[in-house]
Design an enzyme around this catalytic site. Sequence first.
Site, mmCIF file in Angstrom:
data_model
loop_
_atom_site.group_PDB
_atom_site.id
_atom_site.type_symbol
_atom_site.label_atom_id
_atom_site.label_comp_id
_atom_site.label_asym_id
_atom_site.label_seq_id
_atom_site.Cartn_x
_atom_site.Cartn_y
_atom_site.Cartn_z
ATOM 1 N N LYS A 99 26.109 48.921 15.538
ATOM 2 C CA LYS A 99 25.225 50.062 15.337
ATOM 3 C C LYS A 99 24.170 50.114 16.454
ATOM 4 O O LYS A 99 23.987 49.130 17.190
ATOM 5 C CB LYS A 99 24.571 49.956 13.959
ATOM 6 C CG LYS A 99 25.561 50.001 12.771
ATOM 7 C CD LYS A 99 24.784 49.962 11.443
ATOM 8 C CE LYS A 99 25.662 49.933 10.223
ATOM 9 N NZ LYS A 99 24.875 49.979 8.962
ATOM 10 N N TYR A 154 29.478 57.904 6.203
ATOM 11 C CA TYR A 154 28.640 57.447 5.091
ATOM 12 C C TYR A 154 28.711 58.383 3.882
ATOM 13 O O TYR A 154 27.766 58.479 3.115
ATOM 14 C CB TYR A 154 27.197 57.272 5.565
ATOM 15 C CG TYR A 154 26.974 55.958 6.303
ATOM 16 C CD1 TYR A 154 27.502 54.764 5.818
ATOM 17 C CD2 TYR A 154 26.234 55.906 7.471
ATOM 18 C CE1 TYR A 154 27.314 53.562 6.477
ATOM 19 C CE2 TYR A 154 26.036 54.707 8.140
ATOM 20 C CZ TYR A 154 26.570 53.540 7.636
ATOM 21 O OH TYR A 154 26.373 52.348 8.285
ATOM 22 N N ASN A 170 21.085 47.011 9.840
ATOM 23 C CA ASN A 170 21.780 45.735 9.683
ATOM 24 C C ASN A 170 22.838 45.473 10.753
ATOM 25 O O ASN A 170 23.811 44.779 10.528
ATOM 26 C CB ASN A 170 22.340 45.611 8.260
ATOM 27 C CG ASN A 170 23.133 46.830 7.858
ATOM 28 O OD1 ASN A 170 23.500 47.638 8.708
ATOM 29 N ND2 ASN A 170 23.427 46.954 6.580
ATOM 30 N N HIS A 212 28.425 47.589 11.198
ATOM 31 C CA HIS A 212 29.172 48.088 10.050
ATOM 32 C C HIS A 212 30.507 47.366 10.022
ATOM 33 O O HIS A 212 31.092 47.112 11.076
ATOM 34 C CB HIS A 212 29.460 49.586 10.172
ATOM 35 C CG HIS A 212 30.519 50.024 9.201
ATOM 36 N ND1 HIS A 212 30.221 50.271 7.881
ATOM 37 C CD2 HIS A 212 31.857 50.155 9.326
ATOM 38 C CE1 HIS A 212 31.348 50.562 7.247
ATOM 39 N NE2 HIS A 212 32.350 50.505 8.094
ATOM 40 N N GLU A 248 38.351 54.738 7.288
ATOM 41 C CA GLU A 248 37.414 54.644 8.410
ATOM 42 C C GLU A 248 38.130 54.562 9.759
ATOM 43 O O GLU A 248 37.722 55.209 10.722
ATOM 44 C CB GLU A 248 36.522 53.416 8.227
ATOM 45 C CG GLU A 248 35.603 53.544 7.030
ATOM 46 C CD GLU A 248 34.758 52.315 6.779
ATOM 47 O OE1 GLU A 248 33.848 52.395 5.955
ATOM 48 O OE2 GLU A 248 35.020 51.247 7.399
HETATM 49 N N1 UDP Z 1 21.893 51.132 3.147
HETATM 50 C C1 UDP Z 1 20.501 51.197 3.043
HETATM 51 N N2 UDP Z 1 19.910 50.933 1.852
HETATM 52 C C2 UDP Z 1 20.625 50.623 0.735
HETATM 53 C C3 UDP Z 1 22.024 50.550 0.827
HETATM 54 C C4 UDP Z 1 22.622 50.811 2.049
HETATM 55 O O1 UDP Z 1 19.840 51.486 4.047
HETATM 56 O O2 UDP Z 1 20.024 50.381 -0.324
HETATM 57 C C5 UDP Z 1 22.546 51.436 4.444
HETATM 58 C C6 UDP Z 1 22.857 50.184 5.236
HETATM 59 O O3 UDP Z 1 22.651 50.452 6.625
HETATM 60 C C7 UDP Z 1 24.322 49.980 4.913
HETATM 61 C C8 UDP Z 1 24.830 51.422 4.801
HETATM 62 O O4 UDP Z 1 23.759 52.116 4.196
HETATM 63 O O5 UDP Z 1 24.980 49.234 5.925
HETATM 64 C C9 UDP Z 1 26.096 51.600 3.977
HETATM 65 O O6 UDP Z 1 25.916 51.043 2.712
HETATM 66 P P1 UDP Z 1 27.036 50.153 2.003
HETATM 67 O O7 UDP Z 1 26.620 49.970 0.597
HETATM 68 O O8 UDP Z 1 28.381 50.748 2.275
HETATM 69 O O9 UDP Z 1 26.858 48.743 2.746
HETATM 70 P P2 UDP Z 1 27.776 47.958 3.807
HETATM 71 O O10 UDP Z 1 29.215 48.252 3.471
HETATM 72 O O11 UDP Z 1 27.396 48.479 5.177
HETATM 73 O O12 UDP Z 1 27.417 46.527 3.636
HETATM 74 MG MG MG Z 2 30.172 49.986 3.105
#
Ligand code: UDP
Ligand code: MG
Length: 170
Positions: A11, A51, A123, A126, A137
């Site tokens: 990212k 997303y 974070n 992805h 994806e």
């Molecule tokens: N995210 C966030 N706050 C939250 C949950 C998710 O900012 O409470 C963001 C974070 O950058 C995350 C992305 O949304 O990587 C997608 O969320 P997901 O639950 O799919 O998490 P991931 O698969 O990336 O671990």
């Molecule tokens: Mg995810």
Amino acid sequence: MPQQQTLIVIKPDGLVKSLTGNILTRLSETKLEIIAAKMVRVSEELAREHYQHMKDKPFFDELVSYLQGKLHNRRKVLAMVYWGDEAIEKVRNLAGATNPEKADPTSIRGSYGRITSKGVYENVIHTSSNPEEAEREIKLWFEPDEIIQDVYPTKTAVLDKVKKRAWAQI
Ligand code: UDP
Ligand code: MG
């Protein structure tokens, strides 16, 4: 053990913090193979589609801006497909938990992630969380010919009058 493919996106915060080399080194420890890689300028459409499962969250617009690089003034990401034994779980484990404060401190997200003042988890990477998500994806981010091996069935379409940029001189 299942052979799987998984989408990994470094990212904009990962790029701004010069973490590309470090992340690729960590990923190489998995012995998985890189089967596709490209720099992408993420459109709003792609970010929203990527997303889509977060679209009802209060931070959705901020998340879309984040993936587009608008929060870091770095409008690009590195998108890759990794392939091999248990690829999805191996990469998720290296990445760590979604919330960087809850992630194992030695994981990529635990080491380098942060939570913004608006509450978005920056974070760093992805990575797909299951085979269905990986398929959706990978098909969203890559054309079949951009991937070095056939990971999903393809069809051949004859395209007529498609405008395409080409090198002015070869
Ligand atoms: N995210 C966030 N706050 C939250 C949950 C998710 O900012 O409470 C963001 C974070 O950058 C995350 C992305 O949304 O990587 C997608 O969320 P997901 O639950 O799919 O998490 P991931 O698969 O990336 O671990
Ligand atoms: Mg995810």
